[in-house]
Design an enzyme around this catalytic site. Structure first.
Site, PDB file in Angstrom:
ATOM      1  CG  HIS B 326      31.569  36.530  33.788  1.00 32.16           C
ATOM      2  ND1 HIS B 326      32.815  36.969  34.162  1.00 32.16           N
ATOM      3  CD2 HIS B 326      31.680  36.154  32.492  1.00 32.16           C
ATOM      4  CE1 HIS B 326      33.643  36.838  33.134  1.00 32.16           C
ATOM      5  NE2 HIS B 326      32.982  36.356  32.114  1.00 32.16           N
ATOM      6  N   GLY B 327      28.078  37.966  36.502  1.00 30.03           N
ATOM      7  CA  GLY B 327      26.716  37.814  36.996  1.00 30.03           C
ATOM      8  C   GLY B 327      26.635  38.080  38.477  1.00 30.03           C
TER       9      GLY B 327
END
Lengths: 94, 477
Positions: B326-327
């Site tokens: 996701h990041g």
């Protein structure tokens, strides 16, 4: 791959849902015309927020007559009513 | 180019007209779709088009190689090279800065100081999605689960197909490639379902997600110290609903847009917050990613087979990497770790007979009181994980959680805000096939009524939503 393609074709036939292209195209044309008319004031407002330049000039020239026609036909009332409603309910608008 | 904008509407009308005009000429049709998809992607930054073109070339070459080479060792080498290429692109653009800064911090802590080269790398939109799609394609060809694409054009169109390019769903090659190869069916365009999905997506994004973001979530997460416990609690609930409405809206619009072009995508959400267990939650939330992680990471690691320690390791690794996907920040890893722990805990409780037993082990379904208690616990633990996902850093997350100790009077619990939260929560009822009667009803109406109804509902949605267009949360991933 062949079996996959066959499965998808079978699924399409099984579902058999939907309408033919000509009907969808006509629905889309009606939708675009109605949407433009009902939202002309919003489109003009968006055009006025664009940075100064040729793009803004073109957008303003395109939306001005539509907004005028929409106002004349009172077609812009629906959106204005809901904008006022949401603003009074929660100050959601700037 | 964002979905709920006039620019996208004009773009889509051009794509729709051209796509159906060229539907009989398959090669030209695919060419047209590819050009349109590149225009869509290049609208954001045309320089990164080279990246997606390169990705298409490398993965197509790898798939062709895998289909021609018979020796296991050579096939494995091709697969490894292709995966390393994809992970290399993803690693450089998304994780380079994160790894350099983390390495620097670690070295600094042990008393070593060195200067590491720090480049300011721009994160290309949708890179996590199209690299994962490319990897799944090459792995499927290696496993002989799917045939390679018939041409580079077909594969490039699959990889860059604009509705799902920047924020998913991650569509498998075996779903999309046969549809691209088979051409379009002019007789059965599911316009009723497409328009319902697009309207539902616009409502969730424009009205619910944007409003909650402006009025509740952003103020609470930007300055938690200004709010008392009840308001912070409402803000956390608000973010849970906002991220669902935001992301599922993108998926709904993508599925609807693809349907109008005659292409079917699988569903990506199915009322996730109605789940009474974490296992069910992950079967309903971002389905295309969770099934990707299951098929290409969890099962190859060993899955649920083997000793308890090995299963726990597989589960934790899958969720840690899922969080990192996701990041490039530790807070996303923490979010993934929390979900890993939740699932491990649930597994252990199920074994000792507490909670909702799996139907696979022949367990009895608990009564409604048990399900209600399970739902409350599951939902609140998921909300807790969102705190780490949304907060700017760990310090902010702890500060926000610390505010629960200050149980003063609430200021944000107003009827419009709570009402919007409940509307967003109830919007889950639109997921899956629950709206099928509405789709069929719309399909049976005349073109005039269908177009008119959709235009009126769109106008109401635009009137109710706040001014301006906020980008989708998942664009950053």
């Amino acid at each position: 791959m062949d079996s996959n393609a066959q499965n998808i074709e079978e699924e399409r036939v099984q579902i058999n849902a939907g309408r033919d292209l000509s009907c969808v195209t006509r629905s889309l044309i009606v939708f675009v015309l109605f949407s433009v008319l009902l939202n002309a004031s919003g489109l003009q407002r968006s055009a006025s927020l664009l940075p100064f330049g040729p793009r803004r000039r073109i957008c303003m020239a395109l939306t001005r007559p539509v907004a005028a026609a929409s106002a004349h036909l009172h077609a812009d009332r629906l959106r204005l009513w809901f904008e006022r409603f949401s603003a009074s309910e929660g100050q959601y608008h700037d | 180019m964002l979905f709920p904008t006039t620019v996208f509407a004009v773009f889509f009308l051009c794509v729709f007209s051209g796509s159906w005009l060229l539907a009989e000429r398959k090669t030209l049709w695919k060419c047209y779709l590819l050009i349109c998809s590149y225009v869509f992607y290049g609208w954001w930054d045309w320089r990164f088009l080279s990246l997606i073109v390169l990705c298409s070339l490398v993965n197509h070459a790898a798939a062709i190689g895998l289909s021609r080479v018979m020796r296991t060792r050579s096939r494995r080498s091709i697969l490894t090279a292709a995966i390393l290429c994809n992970l290399g692109v993803l690693g450089f653009f998304k994780y380079y800065k994160f790894f350099v800064l983390s390495a620097y911090a670690t070295l600094h802590q042990v008393g070593l100081s060195c200067s590491l080269p720090l480049l300011d790398v721009v994160l290309p939109v949708g890179i996590s999605f199209f690299t994962f799609q490319a990897m799944s394609y090459v792995i499927d060809v290696y496993r002989k689960d799917t045939e390679p694409a018939q041409s580079l054009l077909e594969f490039s169109t699959y990889l860059a197909f604009f509705p799902q390019l920047v924020a998913g769903p991650i569509v498998r090659a075996r779903v999309l490639l046969p549809q691209l190869a088979g051409g379009l069916d002019r007789r059965h365009i599911d316009a009723g379902r497409a328009s319902s999905l697009i309207l539902a997506g616009l409502f969730k994004k424009t009205v619910v997600a944007n409003t909650l973001s402006q009025c509740l979530v952003d103020p609470v997460f930007e300055d938690p110290s200004a709010f008392a416990g009840p308001d912070v609690l409402l803000g956390v609930y608000g973010y849970a609903v906002q991220i669902y409405c935001d992301f599922s809206a993108y998926s709904d619009i993508a599925i609807g847009v693809a349907l109008l072009l005659g292409i079917r995508f699988p569903a990506n959400f199915n009322a996730p917050y109605f789940a009474c267990s974490f296992r069910t939650f992950w079967q309903r939330w971002h389905i295309s990613l969770s099934t990707w992680l299951r098929d290409y990471l969890y099962i190859p690691l060993g899955g649920s087979r083997g000793a308890s320690f090995r299963v726990s390791r597989n589960l934790m690794l899958t969720f840690l990497l899922g969080g990192l996907w996701h990041g490039a920040q530790w807070r996303f890893v923490a979010w993934g770790a929390l979900h890993g722990f939740y699932l491990l805990g649930e597994r252990m409780l199920t074994r000792v007979g507490v909670g909702a037993p799996s139907p696979r082990v022949g367990g009895r379904r608990p009564g409604w009181v048990g399900r209600g208690i399970a739902w409350v616990i599951v939902f609140h633990l998921i909300c807790l994980s969102w705190v780490f996902f949304r907060a700017e850093n760990f310090a902010d997350a702890w500060l926000l959680l610390g505010r629960f100790g200050d149980w003063k009077s609430a200021t944000l619990w107003t009827i419009p805000t709570v009402g919007m939260l409940l509307v967003g929560f109830a919007a889950q009822a639109l997921d899956g096939t629950r709206m099928a009667p509405v789709w069929n009803w719309l399909n049976r109406q005349s073109f005039l009524l269908h177009g008119g109804i959709v235009a009126i509902i769109l106008t109401i949605i635009l009137g109710l939503g706040p001014q301006g267009v906020a980008p989708f949360i998942y664009f950053q991933f």
